[in-house]
Design an enzyme around this catalytic site. Sequence first.
Site, short mmCIF file in Angstrom:
data_model
loop_
_atom_site.label_atom_id
_atom_site.label_comp_id
_atom_site.label_asym_id
_atom_site.label_seq_id
_atom_site.Cartn_x
_atom_site.Cartn_y
_atom_site.Cartn_z
CE1 TYR A 1 49.00 27.15 -14.61
CE2 TYR A 1 49.64 27.80 -12.50
CZ TYR A 1 48.17 27.24 -13.48
OH TYR A 1 46.95 27.18 -13.37
N PRO B 1 39.66 34.68 -11.38
CG PRO B 1 40.51 35.54 -8.91
CD PRO B 1 40.65 34.43 -10.07
CE LYS C 1 45.59 45.61 -14.73
NZ LYS C 1 46.99 45.44 -14.68
#
Length: 319
Positions: A70, A216, A225
């Site tokens: 990451y 999730p 949204k």
Amino acid sequence: MNPMTAISADTVVLGTTEIVISALGIGTWAWGDKWFWGYGSGTYTDDDLRAAFETAVAHGVNLFDTAEAYGRGRSEVLLGTFVRASGRPVIIATKCFPYPYRLSRRSLRKALQASLSRLGMERVDLYQMHWPFPPVPITAWMEAMADAYEDGLIRAIGVSNYTLAQTRQAQDTLARRGLRLASNQVEYSLLQRRIERNGLLDYCRANGITVLAYSPLAMGLLTGKYTPATPPPGIRGRRYGRAFLARIQPLIGLLREIGQAHGNKTPAEVALNWVMGKGAVPLVGVKTAAQALANVGALGWRLDPDEVAALDRAADAVA
Ligand SMILES: NC(=O)c1ccc[n+]([C@@H]2O[C@H](COP(=O)([O-])OP(=O)(O)OC[C@H]3O[C@@H](n4cnc5c(N)ncnc54)[C@H](OP(=O)(O)O)[C@@H]3O)[C@@H](O)[C@H]2O)c1
């Protein structure tokens, strides 16, 4: 202790270890990732990430998931910095990526030492093999994990993106060393329910392996949204087209309706609670304190079985 043993409504045991984790964890893929999440573009800053970390911890979250991959290590550096500054006891999960140039099990130890150095820690709580890619066989990686465990560098062993057969193989290899696999981290949400159908969720439940559910919120889609009129930015916008965003709106509507019946919970809180109700631990990605605060509202209550079943049906209708 048993898998998914609930210590309280909001804490569970990791696998068959003695490690107690919050029933919801925070994922830190976006903490340093420019390519997918746009770190560095100004939409969220290191200060936002620090505030997200502190907010989550202040509301009872103790599990943070990172990976050497990451942000090419930036996520581990940021997380380690935040943990040390806070002085709070948190559970850190990181991952080793089976890059094709890693040709033997010895490379795991080097990767682990580099992760420990970026995190500024002497050991990690959970060390996971990120993907089941060749050339090094699963058995060899698990032997290397067992060595690291025996040397006290990791407290628990996990895998990620492993199929049922691969999970069994990992578990069997560790069992020959007298150890147990603690977790398998896989994609799981109302919009990705493969593990319910291919037997992996049942196998993990039956064998004391915690399922850590990644994405999730389906990368933000289940917050409600994103709509055909307001699609997500970047790669997500290309991955989830307008037609798909239109198809999920009835599911979003039901998340909203069920949330209202639980004291105005948001679609995101309901979607995360659904994962918990299935016996998995959601690892939700957050970039800001506001998102962290919004998601910790998934803790402290539970959907009724009827509501879980209704959400299952609404999710089936999307596919
Ligand atoms: N093992 C693996 O191969 C693997 C793969 C993927 C992920 N993971 C792990 O799982 C974690 C979570 O997965 P993910 O980040 O892919 O997806 P996710 O948790 O489903 O979605 C996270 C994104 O949704 C938006 N969001 C989150 N909470 C929100 C809220 N309350 N209100 C509005 N928007 C909200 C944010 O993005 P925007 O604000 O930009 O919309 C956030 O970055 C990762 O950080 C990582 O630790 C693991």
